[in-house]
Design a protein around this motif. Structure first.
Motif, PDB file in Angstrom:
ATOM      1  N   LYS A  46       0.845  -1.179   0.000  1.00 31.08           N
ATOM      2  CA  LYS A  46       0.000   0.000   0.000  1.00 31.08           C
ATOM      3  C   LYS A  46       0.884   1.234   0.000  1.00 31.08           C
ATOM      4  CE  LYS A  46      -4.030   1.246   2.492  1.00 31.08           C
ATOM      5  NZ  LYS A  46      -4.776   1.093   3.734  1.00 31.08           N
ATOM      6  N   ASP A  47       0.470   2.254  -0.700  1.00 35.50           N
ATOM      7  CA  ASP A  47       1.281   3.444  -0.830  1.00 35.50           C
ATOM      8  C   ASP A  47       1.171   4.324   0.403  1.00 35.50           C
ATOM      9  OD1 ASP A  47       2.784   5.554  -1.928  1.00 35.50           O
ATOM     10  OD2 ASP A  47       2.226   4.795  -3.926  1.00 35.50           O
ATOM     11  N   TYR A  48       2.313   4.763   0.914  1.00 32.87           N
ATOM     12  CA  TYR A  48       2.297   5.653   2.074  1.00 32.87           C
ATOM     13  C   TYR A  48       2.954   6.992   1.766  1.00 32.87           C
ATOM     14  CZ  TYR A  48       0.552   1.705   4.640  1.00 32.87           C
ATOM     15  OH  TYR A  48      -0.238   0.675   5.059  1.00 32.87           O
ATOM     16  N   GLY A  49       3.013   7.342   0.506  1.00 30.81           N
ATOM     17  CA  GLY A  49       3.554   8.646   0.121  1.00 30.81           C
ATOM     18  C   GLY A  49       5.055   8.642  -0.046  1.00 30.81           C
ATOM     19  N   ASN A  50       5.583   9.599  -0.776  1.00 34.98           N
ATOM     20  CA  ASN A  50       7.018   9.735  -1.029  1.00 34.98           C
ATOM     21  C   ASN A  50       7.638   8.485  -1.639  1.00 34.98           C
ATOM     22  OD1 ASN A  50       7.004  12.324   0.084  1.00 34.98           O
ATOM     23  ND2 ASN A  50       7.320  11.494   2.146  1.00 34.98           N
TER      24      ASN A  50
ATOM     25  N   GLN B 193       6.976   5.440  -0.905  1.00 36.49           N
ATOM     26  CA  GLN B 193       7.154   4.342   0.047  1.00 36.49           C
ATOM     27  C   GLN B 193       5.916   3.454   0.054  1.00 36.49           C
ATOM     28  OE1 GLN B 193       7.926   5.553   4.086  1.00 36.49           O
ATOM     29  NE2 GLN B 193       9.095   3.688   4.461  1.00 36.49           N
ATOM     30  N   GLN B 194       6.149   2.155  -0.078  1.00 39.91           N
ATOM     31  CA  GLN B 194       5.046   1.200  -0.025  1.00 39.91           C
ATOM     32  C   GLN B 194       5.395   0.126   0.988  1.00 39.91           C
ATOM     33  OE1 GLN B 194       5.109  -0.003  -4.185  1.00 39.91           O
ATOM     34  NE2 GLN B 194       3.104   0.934  -4.442  1.00 39.91           N
TER      35      GLN B 194
END
Lengths: 314, 689
Positions: free
Chosen positions: B673-677, B679-680
């Motif tokens: 899942k994508d967590y921004g910047n 980062q997954q």
């Protein structure tokens, strides 16, 4: 573990079956008419026809083989062309002698070879190693029958201290037995002892180089204990596999030795029956030899199982 | 304490507070008739009660031979000279002879040793229990029943579950980490005063390595044992040792408290080493400073400083003879002709400024995209090779590689990183998913169509020794891709290209006619790189390219790879288990666990803010070569060991070892899942935060 043994037994039966079939087919190609061989050349064409059908020679090879197999399980291996006796009876007389020679020779050569091998490995580079390795190399490179003929000439013809022929079982006459067997047994075992010595030596040296031996040393165990507990069993495992091959080799080797010393064993029988194209006897001999070999390899596997725990884990 | 200032006589054992004192150990092995190999050349070390001492050095520095010499484990024709004193033992231990009762009571009884290879250090045909109790009976002289009780007690202490059952099992039934625990139990069961761990964790995965060393650390306290950690890994001694000896060419070049060694290293070699290793907390653009040249060959060593040839500070007076360890105060000793002030004064002149890595040119162009890649291996059984199951070596792996970018893939053994590499190289045909090279799916292409792509994706292998054909000349090895792909027209063009490739990787083109064994490990890896470059690839898959090299050489190869990337606009897929190296070289990192990607992020972000518990554990298992900084880091410990891929847990593959795992984790597989910047992460817990 039980499954492993069962699997090996099953494989053994399959191998025996294939061997018997192949020899049956191959020997069938030999240029010898079984009917003339058994009943002489004065058989009339009419009689020939009757026997031909009675023996099932008109049937395809698969059917004949099947019949042979059925007879085999009944304990009937046919009649010898040369001796006109049941094959079973002939083999029965001879196989004991050869088996006795092979087994005793294996029993002598393995412990001795291993012992010499261990000595040479432990005393690596010392005089014990140099001497034993030299002797082993020389004896392994001279063919057994050359030594046999030389010894026969010296002991039996020149000095006349030992008999040159014959075989008596120890339970029949022990003195005769020893006198008759000492030369053949020496010739039969010498190459084996030499070979096993060399193989044990390299296998032991290999085992001594292992990391776990260093671990054992780092525990401050005594050197003799390290050799007997950590090196020996690991070093001898590869040697045990050789027992099967050795037993098999013995049966081949005894052909020469039995002939040189005129010992009435399977070796002599095999040579004679091949010379006379005694088909049923050849067939039975091949079967017996391969049976012995299969058994030898089976014993090897079982020995492996006993000494190497990694096998029963798999 | 100076090790040479006491009167040695028959009655002398050790100074108060010391357990072991070794003076002037010289260990030699005959090489040929005239020459000999001097593996250890006058080493003096001592070990105090209750301390953990680190003995560090690169391969061939004599660190292992030193510890084995003290225990008299050097077999003839090797020869040990010197003086070894052990607490409560009279006289020089070396005088007793290696098989004497005295020497044997020290070996295993007073000093126990654990070795590098857990797979081969235990006897395969004896039960582990037997091997433990054998040590107890030898040294404690108890009855077999008592020995068994003690052994089982010790097995419990080293963290082996069901010790009564495990006691009767064979080494083959244990994993690498568990075997090393058995070794520790075996050694400690005889109640020694000293434990020598000779590269004891080198062959293990990083998280297992951390577990084992922490176990040794805690047992050292509870069992009252002093420890000597022998290793090439500077990070390990920074984290676990109290005092450190640095070895080079059979000498101790520096010794001291770990804080002193890492903060104010004295010897040029120690300084060089610390500049050569990548650190997890490095700024992204730090360039490693390799130590030029090669370690000395132990045959006919010079009589002066062994580091002279590679030393940036060398002066003519260095050649006047071997200098003694100079006391710098506070138990810090340095073996260098130049004083601390002289080195500092010279520093500005000789140290090439650490500098930054060459600029990268990362574009938006995606050269390689892996989408939902799956690779299964059948499990076959029985004579007929029936398929009874599947190993999911790689499951739903997706990531992108941009032009000019380095993507690092990290994970422990069995995580599927090598299988992934083989799929990308198309040495394996994946069961599912896509591998897009510039938009074209090569995952299921036939060999004939694939041929044109083969030259575009190449590989650098781990072992520079076995990955080069020993009978092929270096020039032919490098030229093979050219011939196979018909990339050069004439002979002259071919020769020119090979010379160019040799120069590109920093090898003299004159070496073309040499065979691999005439090169050193680092040079061989350069040949491997030249081979990978030959066909002008866009992507190079690097499978552990530096893990077989010593740190000083490793830095040379890493720098070369960085230069080449900047120069040629290459993309790397960099697979390694060494997180510091991966972090140093990569722009993005993919963390794999049991065939799945558990987290992916830009390298800096992954280190600063790891999301997945496994990433956290992995990061904290890797020590930094700065003890103070290392102590301040958060430590996430793992439960258990990497499970076999055959027994993949249902739900999150990491659930069984995760201290935060909930019931949901054991049932459902979390997706990335994508967590921004950029980062997954694949973890349910990240949502809850």
């Amino acid at each position: 573990m039980g499954k492993y043994i069962l699997k090996r037994l099953l494989q053994m039966i399959v191998v025996m079956f294939l061997v018997s079939f192949l020899t049956y087919v191959l020997i069938g190609i030999m240029p010898r008419d079984p009917i003339y061989s058994l009943y002489g050349s004065d058989v009339t064409p009419a009689e020939y026809e009757v026997i031909y059908h009675r023996m099932g020679l008109d049937k395809p090879v698969i059917v004949r083989y099947f019949n042979w197999l059925v007879n085999f399980f009944k304990g009937d291996l046919g009649t010898s062309y040369a001796y006109h006796m049941p094959v079973m009876e002939i083999i029965g007389q001879k196989i004991g002698v050869t088996l006795y020679l092979s087994i005793v020779s294996t029993l002598i050569s393995f412990p001795l070879g291993m012992l010499f091998g261990i000595i040479t490995a432990v005393k690596r580079g010392k005089w014990q190693d140099t001497t034993l390795t030299l002797v082993a190399n020389i004896s392994a490179s001279i063919p057994g029958f050359v030594i046999a003929i030389a010894l026969l000439f010296l002991f039996c013809i020149n000095w006349k201290i030992l008999p040159s022929r014959g075989f008596t079982f120890p339970w029949e006459n022990f003195g005769d037995h020893i006198r008759q067997i000492i030369l053949p047994m020496f010739c039969l075992s010498l190459g084996g002892i030499a070979g096993i010595t060399r193989q044990t030596r390299s296998s032991m040296l290999e085992a001594m180089r292992q990391d776990y031996v260093r671990t054992a040393r780092s525990k401050g165990l005594q050197e003799n204990y390290i050799i007997s507990k950590h090196v020996l069993r690991n070093g001898l495992i590869p040697i045990i596999t050789l027992i099967g091959g050795r037993l098999a080799g013995m049966i081949g080797g005894s052909v020469f030795i039995e002939n040189v010393f005129s010992i009435p064993g399977m070796g002599t029988l095999m040579v004679n029956s091949v010379n006379q194209i005694d088909v049923p006897v050849i067939q039975a001999c091949v079967l017996m030899t391969s049976g012995c070999m299969c058994l030898a390899f089976f014993i090897t596997d079982m020995l492996y199982l006993a000494v190497d725990p990694r096998i029963s884990l798999k | 304490m100076s090790d040479n200032n006491v009167v040695l006589n028959e009655a002398y054992t050790v100074s108060e507070g010391n357990l072991v004192e070794a003076r002037n150990i010289v260990t030699t092995f005959p090489y040929d008739r005239e020459r000999k190999i001097t593996a250890v050349d006058g080493v003096s070390i001592h070990l105090k009660k209750g301390e953990i001492v680190g003995l560090v050095g690169e391969s061939g520095s004599g660190k292992s031979v030193t510890s084995m010499s003290i225990l008299q484990l050097i077999l003839p024709p090797g020869k040990v000279e010197g003086d070894v004193r052990i607490e409560n033992m009279k006289g020089n231990m070396l005088d007793y002879g290696m098989n004497s009762d005295e020497a044997r009571s020290v070996r295993g009884g007073k000093i126990g040793m654990i070795f590098q290879e857990p797979m081969t250090s235990l006897n395969p045909i004896l039960k582990v229990g037997f091997q433990i109790q054998e040590n107890i009976i030898t040294h404690l002289g108890v009855s077999p029943e008592e020995a068994k009780t003690l052994a089982i007690e010790m097995m419990t202490k080293v963290g082996i579950a069901n010790p009564e059952i495990r006691y009767n099992q064979y080494p083959a039934e244990f994993s690498g980490g568990m075997r090393q625990r058995i070794m520790i139990a075996m050694v400690l069961a005889a109640k020694p005063d000293v434990l020598i761990a000779d590269e004891a964790t080198t062959a293990l995965d990083v998280t297992t390595q951390a577990q084992i060393l922490e176990l040794i650390q805690s047992l050292a306290k509870t069992e009252d044992v002093s420890v000597i950690i022998v290793t090439h890994n500077l990070g390990l001694v920074a984290r676990y040792a109290d005092r450190i000896y640095v070895m080079y060419g059979g000498n101790i070049v520096e010794s001291g408290d770990k804080y002193t060694i890492f903060e104010t290293p004295g010897h040029p070699y120690t300084r060089g080493l610390l500049a050569a290793v990548p650190r997890l907390d490095d700024p992204k653009d730090r360039r490693l400073i390799p130590i030029e040249g090669l370690p000395p060959t132990p045959i006919n060593l010079p009589k002066y400083c062994k580091f002279y040839d590679r030393c940036k500070y060398r002066e003519d007076r260095c050649k006047d003879g071997m200098c003694e360890l100079r006391d710098e105060g506070n138990e810090h000793y340095v073996r260098c002709v130049l004083t601390k002030d002289e080195i500092e004064a010279k520093k500005a002149a000789v140290e090439t400024e650490s500098g930054t890595v060459p600029e990268k040119h990362i574009t938006d162009e995606v050269v390689l995209e892996v989408k939902d890649l799956q690779m299964f291996f059948p499990i076959l059984k029985g004579m007929m090779k029936r398929k009874i199951g599947e190993v999911h070596a790689v499951e739903d792996v997706s990531f992108k590689v941009h032009k000019g970018e380095t993507v690092g893939v990290v994970g422990e053994s069995g995580c599927g990183k090598t299988t992934l590499a083989k799929c990308i190289m198309r040495a394996l045909t994946p069961n599912g998913g896509e591998i897009l090279y510039k938009g074209q799916n090569i995952a299921h292409m036939k060999e004939k169509e694939l041929k044109q792509f083969r030259s575009k994706i190449t590989m650098i292998f781990q072992d520079p020794f076995s990955s080069l054909n020993p009978r092929q000349k270096a020039g032919d090895i490098v030229g093979e891709p050219l011939t196979i792909n018909h990339l050069t027209g004439s002979r002259a063009e071919y020769n020119a290209r090979i010379d160019e490739l040799f120069r590109l990787v920093g090898l003299d083109p004159q070496y073309r006619t040499r065979v691999p064994r005439e090169f050193s490990g680092g040079q061989r890896q350069r040949i491997g790189i030249a081979r990978a470059l030959a066909s002008n690839p866009d992507i190079i898959v690097c499978d552990e390219p530096v893990s077989a090299l010593d740190v000083s050489i490793q830095a040379q190869v890493i720098n070369l790879m960085e230069d080449l990337q900047s120069q040629l606009g290459l993309s790397y897929i960099f697979i390694a288990h060494d997180l510091s190296v991966v972090k140093h070289i990569s722009d993005r990192i993919v963390v794999m666990y049991l065939g799945r990607v558990v987290e992916t992020a830009p390298a800096e972000l992954l280190y600063d803010n790891p999301l997945h518990p496994y990433t956290k554990a992995l990061l904290s298992a890797v020590p930094i070569t700065d003890p103070k900084a290392d102590e301040q880091r958060e430590r996430v410990k793992l439960i258990g060991e990497v499970p076999s891929v055959m027994e993949r847990p249902s739900g999150c593959p990491f659930a069984d070892r995760c201290q935060y795992a909930t019931e949901r984790c054991h049932k459902e597989v979390p997706q990335l899942k994508d967590y921004g910047n950029g980062q997954q992460a694949a973890c349910f817990l990240c949502d809850e935060k």
